[in-house]
Motif scaffolding. Sequence first.
Motif, PDB file in Angstrom:
ATOM      1  N   UNK A   1      -1.871   9.521  -1.314  1.00 36.79           N
ATOM      2  CA  UNK A   1      -0.753   8.734  -1.395  1.00 36.79           C
ATOM      3  C   UNK A   1      -0.650   7.661  -0.214  1.00 36.79           C
ATOM      4  N   UNK A   2      -2.072   7.629   0.352  1.00 37.87           N
ATOM      5  CA  UNK A   2      -1.796   6.692   1.438  1.00 37.87           C
ATOM      6  C   UNK A   2      -2.253   5.200   1.304  1.00 37.87           C
TER       7      UNK A   2
ATOM      8  N   UNK B   1       2.351   6.646  16.089  1.00 33.39           N
ATOM      9  CA  UNK B   1       1.804   6.555  14.912  1.00 33.39           C
ATOM     10  C   UNK B   1       0.392   7.281  14.859  1.00 33.39           C
TER      11      UNK B   1
ATOM     12  N   UNK C   1       8.632   4.074   8.709  1.00 28.77           N
ATOM     13  CA  UNK C   1       7.449   4.379   7.763  1.00 28.77           C
ATOM     14  C   UNK C   1       6.131   4.000   8.273  1.00 28.77           C
ATOM     15  N   UNK C   2       5.144   4.786   8.499  1.00 30.15           N
ATOM     16  CA  UNK C   2       3.827   4.252   9.026  1.00 30.15           C
ATOM     17  C   UNK C   2       3.080   3.690   8.077  1.00 30.15           C
ATOM     18  N   UNK C   3       1.941   3.011   8.458  1.00 29.98           N
ATOM     19  CA  UNK C   3       1.144   2.129   7.866  1.00 29.98           C
ATOM     20  C   UNK C   3       0.764   2.915   6.461  1.00 29.98           C
ATOM     21  N   UNK C   4       0.377   4.221   6.432  1.00 28.45           N
ATOM     22  CA  UNK C   4      -0.161   4.938   5.467  1.00 28.45           C
ATOM     23  C   UNK C   4       1.009   5.614   4.609  1.00 28.45           C
ATOM     24  N   UNK C   5       2.108   5.531   4.731  1.00 28.00           N
ATOM     25  CA  UNK C   5       3.582   5.681   4.192  1.00 28.00           C
ATOM     26  C   UNK C   5       4.047   6.988   4.443  1.00 28.00           C
TER      27      UNK C   5
ATOM     28  N   UNK D   1      -9.073   4.402   3.109  1.00 26.84           N
ATOM     29  CA  UNK D   1      -8.079   4.099   4.170  1.00 26.84           C
ATOM     30  C   UNK D   1      -8.283   5.122   5.249  1.00 26.84           C
TER      31      UNK D   1
END
Lengths: 337, 337
Positions: free
Chosen positions: A107-108, A48, A187-191, A134
Motif C-alpha cells: 500500500x506504499x 521519516x 503521513x509519510x511519503x509511503x502513506x 517504491x
Amino acid sequence: MTDANPILAEMVRGNWVENRYRGAFAVVDADGRIIASAGDISRPIFPRSAVKSMQALAMVTADSIGRFGLSDEDLALACASHRGEDVHVEGVTHFLEELGLSKDDLECGAHAPGDSEARRQLRERHEAPSALHNNCSGKHSGMLSVALAIGAPTLGYVNRDHPVQVRVRSAIEAVIGEKLTEGRCGTDGCSIPTWAAPIEAFARGFARMATGKGLPHDLAAGAQRIFDAATRHPHLVAGKEQLDTVVMEAFGGRIMQKGGAEGVQCGAIRDKGWGYAIKCDDGNMDASRAMVAALLLAIADPDEKQAEVLQRWSVQTVKNVRGLDVGTVRAVEGVWA
Amino acid sequence: MTDANPILAEMVRGNWVENRYRGAFAVVDADGRIIASAGDISRPIFPRSAVKSMQALAMVTADSIGRFGLSDEDLALACASHRGEDVHVEGVTHFLEELGLSKDDLECGAHAPGDSEARRQLRERHEAPSALHNNCSGKHSGMLSVALAIGAPTLGYVNRDHPVQVRVRSAIEAVIGEKLTEGRCGTDGCSIPTWAAPIEAFARGFARMATGKGLPHDLAAGAQRIFDAATRHPHLVAGKEQLDTVVMEAFGGRIMQKGGAEGVQCGAIRDKGWGYAIKCDDGNMDASRAMVAALLLAIADPDEKQAEVLQRWSVQTVKNVRGLDVGTVRAVEGVWA
C-alpha cells in the motif's frame, strides 16, 4: 533577526556563499548522556525513513522473523530506502513470496526508481514502475509480515489505527523512551504515519539499539540482529553510490547509518555505544549528508580510507549543466565534536 | 543559537511543522526608499535567473534589438527560464535564425526540458535534449545577438571577460547602482557569470526598470520595452502552470515577476513603481514561491481573481506517492507589509 539553530552547512558558488543550511544534531549514549550537540535538540522532528530500523522492531515483537524464517537480506530491505535497482526489486519480490503475498498487497504506491539505470531499463521495456520500485517496498513487506504474524488483516496495514502501526508505534516508543502523540503526527511519503519526537530521543534510541541497554531482552537481541543485517548488506539498504551504502561499507559493521526525507540523518557508532540524529531545518538532503559526514569524521575515529569516503560527502562538488565544477555543498567546521 | 533571518515559510506535515525556511526580502522604490522588508537586505546574494530582464539590457545598449529587428517574443524569451515546451523551442530556433545562427552556437549546454510532456515527446522520438531545451536558451540567444551587434566573436560569449559579459555586467551595474566585483562572483547553471549584490540593490534596480527613474534614456526605454514584452508573453517567460507565467497573466502587465535558481524571486509592481527581491536562505524554490505569493498578496492590491492565483502559491499542497494530501508549504503571516 530571530534566534535560530546554527548554520551547519552551506553552498558556495564561485567565491561566495549562496545558501545556508541550519540544523541541530545530537550524539547521545544509551543513558542519555550528550556526547556532542548543536542547536535545539529538544525540538520534535519527523524522523521519516531514518528510523526504518526502529519500525522493523515490530517484526521482532510480533516474531514474524521467526515465523517466516526471514533472512538478513529481508531485514536489510525492511530498513531500506532503496533505489529500485534489480537487486532490490528481486529481493522484495522474494520477501513477499516468503509471506505468500505479492506486490498487489503493498500500500506504499508506485514511483519511478531512484536509480537512473533502473529508470532507463523500465522505459526501454515500456513498463510502468510498480510498488516494488517504491523505495519503501521492503519496509512495507516487513509490515505485511507483522500483520500476518499477529493475525491482523493485511488490508489497510498503513493506517494509523491498524494493529501493525500500533505495534510499530509501540516499538519506537520503547526504544526512544518517549510517548508518540497524535498531536505531532503526519503521513509519510509511503502513506504510513510518521511521529515527531525530540532529536535527542532518536539519538538515544539508536544508542539503545546499538547497546541493548535499557531495552527488554527481545528488543535488545532484535535490534542487534537488525543492525547486523543492515550493516552486512549496505547495498540493499540504499544502493550504488548512496551515502548510507558507502559509509556502512567503509565501516564494516561499526556504523549503522540511515537517511530520511527532508534532511534527517540517524544512526549509531556501535562500538562506542553512541546514537546520533541530525535534522537540517529546511529539509535539504545534500546539506544533511554533508552534515552527517562531518559529524562522523569528527567523532567516529575513521581510518584513512573511511575518512576519504566521509570527506567526499562532507564537501560535495556542485556541477552545472555543462558539467563544470561551479561550487560545493559543504559542512561548516568547528561545531561537530 | 545564533542570529538569523526570520522564518518566512514553513512546511507542515499533518499537524506539525517539518521544515522552516528563512530568508530576507525588500520592496524598494526607485529612490531606494524601503516600502517593506525583513531580514538582512544588505547581504549580497546571487540573483541567478531572476535578473534575466536586467541582463537583456545589454541588447539595448548594443542595439541588437534594432539591428536584428527583434520582436517582443524574442525579448520575452531572452528574459525566460522556459520549460522546453514546443513553443519555447520553436521560438528560440526562430530567434537564432534571425541572427543567422543555430543551436550549435549556444554555449549553455543541454538539459532535459522542465515540462514533463516535452520530456515524454523527446523520449518517444528517441531524441536527446539539445541546447534549445536548456531553460536559458533564449537568454543565450540574446547574448549572441549582442556579440554580433558589437562585432565580437560569438565563440566564448559566456566567459566572464568576453565583451558580451562585460556589457551584461555594466547594464546590471547601471540599474542596481552597485559595482559588481570579482570577489563575489560565480558561474551560473548555464555557464555565464553570476554576480552577487545586496538584496535591496536588486529590488531598487527593478523599481528603476519599472519607472525609468535614475536611468539613462536608452536604458529607461529599453527596460520598459523588455518588461512590456515579458508581461505580454508570460507563457514564453516560464511555461504552463508556472508561477511566473500565471502571476503575470493574472496581473496583465501590472507585475513583472521572475524566479531564479536557489530560492530567488524578483520583480516589479509597475504601476506603483516598486521593485522587490526575495532570497530564501537555503535555496528552496517552493518556499521562495510561497514567499513571493504572500508578498504580492500583501502589497500588490490584487483583485479577487488575482488574489486567488496568489493564494494557490502562498499555500501549496504537498502530496505523497499515492497522491494523498499530506501537508503544505506555506508562507508565514504578518511579516509582509
